[in-house]
Write a protein that holds these residues in place. Sequence first.
Motif, PDB file in Angstrom:
ATOM      1  N   LEU A 102       0.833  -1.194   0.000  1.00 31.60           N
ATOM      2  CA  LEU A 102       0.000   0.000   0.000  1.00 31.60           C
ATOM      3  C   LEU A 102       0.874   1.254   0.000  1.00 31.60           C
ATOM      4  CD1 LEU A 102      -2.817   1.231   0.111  1.00 31.60           C
ATOM      5  CD2 LEU A 102      -2.681   1.090   2.587  1.00 31.60           C
ATOM      6  N   ARG A 103       1.955   1.216   0.788  1.00 28.04           N
ATOM      7  CA  ARG A 103       2.845   2.369   0.850  1.00 28.04           C
ATOM      8  C   ARG A 103       3.473   2.649  -0.516  1.00 28.04           C
ATOM      9  NH1 ARG A 103       8.367   3.495   1.495  1.00 28.04           N
ATOM     10  NH2 ARG A 103       8.852   1.302   1.249  1.00 28.04           N
ATOM     11  N   ASP A 104       3.944   1.601  -1.185  1.00 26.17           N
ATOM     12  CA  ASP A 104       4.560   1.767  -2.496  1.00 26.17           C
ATOM     13  C   ASP A 104       3.553   2.301  -3.515  1.00 26.17           C
ATOM     14  OD1 ASP A 104       6.911   0.872  -1.445  1.00 26.17           O
ATOM     15  OD2 ASP A 104       6.813  -1.111  -2.383  1.00 26.17           O
ATOM     16  N   ALA A 105       2.327   1.807  -3.446  1.00 27.71           N
ATOM     17  CA  ALA A 105       1.299   2.271  -4.379  1.00 27.71           C
ATOM     18  C   ALA A 105       0.999   3.752  -4.167  1.00 27.71           C
ATOM     19  CB  ALA A 105       0.031   1.446  -4.205  1.00 27.71           C
ATOM     20  N   LEU A 106       0.924   4.179  -2.929  1.00 27.89           N
ATOM     21  CA  LEU A 106       0.670   5.591  -2.660  1.00 27.89           C
ATOM     22  C   LEU A 106       1.830   6.471  -3.110  1.00 27.89           C
ATOM     23  CD1 LEU A 106      -1.021   5.401   0.852  1.00 27.89           C
ATOM     24  CD2 LEU A 106      -2.094   5.912  -1.342  1.00 27.89           C
ATOM     25  N   LEU A 107       3.052   6.009  -2.892  1.00 29.86           N
ATOM     26  CA  LEU A 107       4.206   6.793  -3.335  1.00 29.86           C
ATOM     27  C   LEU A 107       4.298   6.856  -4.855  1.00 29.86           C
ATOM     28  CD1 LEU A 107       6.883   5.678  -0.730  1.00 29.86           C
ATOM     29  CD2 LEU A 107       5.755   7.902  -0.920  1.00 29.86           C
ATOM     30  N   MET A 108       3.937   5.790  -5.521  1.00 30.48           N
ATOM     31  CA  MET A 108       3.923   5.818  -6.986  1.00 30.48           C
ATOM     32  C   MET A 108       2.827   6.750  -7.491  1.00 30.48           C
ATOM     33  SD  MET A 108       6.401   4.092  -8.119  1.00 30.48           S
ATOM     34  CE  MET A 108       6.316   3.198  -9.628  1.00 30.48           C
ATOM     35  N   GLY A 109       1.706   6.794  -6.783  1.00 29.81           N
ATOM     36  CA  GLY A 109       0.655   7.740  -7.139  1.00 29.81           C
ATOM     37  C   GLY A 109       1.109   9.183  -6.957  1.00 29.81           C
ATOM     38  N   LEU A 110       1.875   9.449  -5.901  1.00 30.97           N
ATOM     39  CA  LEU A 110       2.418  10.791  -5.707  1.00 30.97           C
ATOM     40  C   LEU A 110       3.421  11.149  -6.803  1.00 30.97           C
ATOM     41  CD1 LEU A 110       2.901  10.910  -1.839  1.00 30.97           C
ATOM     42  CD2 LEU A 110       1.231  12.159  -3.216  1.00 30.97           C
ATOM     43  N   ALA A 111       4.174  10.164  -7.255  1.00 30.70           N
ATOM     44  CA  ALA A 111       5.097  10.396  -8.367  1.00 30.70           C
ATOM     45  C   ALA A 111       4.321  10.750  -9.627  1.00 30.70           C
ATOM     46  CB  ALA A 111       5.968   9.168  -8.601  1.00 30.70           C
ATOM     47  N   GLN A 112       3.196  10.097  -9.847  1.00 33.27           N
ATOM     48  CA  GLN A 112       2.350  10.427 -10.994  1.00 33.27           C
ATOM     49  C   GLN A 112       1.801  11.844 -10.860  1.00 33.27           C
ATOM     50  OE1 GLN A 112       0.706   8.164 -13.655  1.00 33.27           O
ATOM     51  NE2 GLN A 112       2.757   7.358 -13.411  1.00 33.27           N
ATOM     52  N   ALA A 113       1.409  12.218  -9.652  1.00 31.80           N
ATOM     53  CA  ALA A 113       0.862  13.553  -9.427  1.00 31.80           C
ATOM     54  C   ALA A 113       1.924  14.626  -9.583  1.00 31.80           C
ATOM     55  CB  ALA A 113       0.233  13.629  -8.044  1.00 31.80           C
ATOM     56  N   ALA A 114       3.191  14.277  -9.377  1.00 32.27           N
ATOM     57  CA  ALA A 114       4.269  15.256  -9.537  1.00 32.27           C
ATOM     58  C   ALA A 114       4.376  15.737 -10.979  1.00 32.27           C
ATOM     59  CB  ALA A 114       5.594  14.650  -9.083  1.00 32.27           C
ATOM     60  N   ALA A 115       3.826  14.986 -11.906  1.00 31.25           N
ATOM     61  CA  ALA A 115       3.870  15.377 -13.310  1.00 31.25           C
ATOM     62  C   ALA A 115       2.982  16.577 -13.604  1.00 31.25           C
ATOM     63  CB  ALA A 115       3.472  14.201 -14.199  1.00 31.25           C
ATOM     64  N   LEU A 116       2.170  16.988 -12.638  1.00 33.15           N
ATOM     65  CA  LEU A 116       1.386  18.207 -12.826  1.00 33.15           C
ATOM     66  C   LEU A 116       2.270  19.447 -12.795  1.00 33.15           C
ATOM     67  CD1 LEU A 116      -1.684  17.344 -10.585  1.00 33.15           C
ATOM     68  CD2 LEU A 116      -1.589  17.373 -13.070  1.00 33.15           C
ATOM     69  N   VAL A 117       3.453  19.322 -12.227  1.00 36.34           N
ATOM     70  CA  VAL A 117       4.409  20.424 -12.205  1.00 36.34           C
ATOM     71  C   VAL A 117       5.019  20.547 -13.598  1.00 36.34           C
ATOM     72  CG1 VAL A 117       6.567  21.246 -11.183  1.00 36.34           C
ATOM     73  CG2 VAL A 117       4.913  20.019  -9.775  1.00 36.34           C
ATOM     74  N   PRO A 118       5.035  21.750 -14.168  1.00 39.59           N
ATOM     75  CA  PRO A 118       5.613  21.898 -15.512  1.00 39.59           C
ATOM     76  C   PRO A 118       7.076  21.445 -15.553  1.00 39.59           C
ATOM     77  CG  PRO A 118       4.412  23.872 -14.895  1.00 39.59           C
ATOM     78  CD  PRO A 118       4.473  22.996 -13.670  1.00 39.59           C
TER      79      PRO A 118
END
Length: 72
Positions: free
Chosen positions: A1-17
């Motif tokens: 679960l921890r890894d999945a959440l961190l990977m989701g945060l990595a995906q969300a980081a792509a919102l930064v130009p």
Amino acid sequence: LRDALLMGLAQAAALVPGVSRWGATISWGRFLGFARAAATRFAFLLAIPAVVGAGLFQLSEIPGGDNAYGWG
């Protein structure tokens, strides 16, 4: 679960130009200890829902859009 959440945060980081979704996912996967092939495969599989969702979102604009090349 921890890894999945961190990977989701990595995906969300792509919102930064300037941040690549693909690169962020692979980098976080490597940081979490995934093998290079596993991180790349995971990043590729995560791209499928994003690409399909973007295509469905833009689908309604096809008939009214300007298309210099026609339908065929």
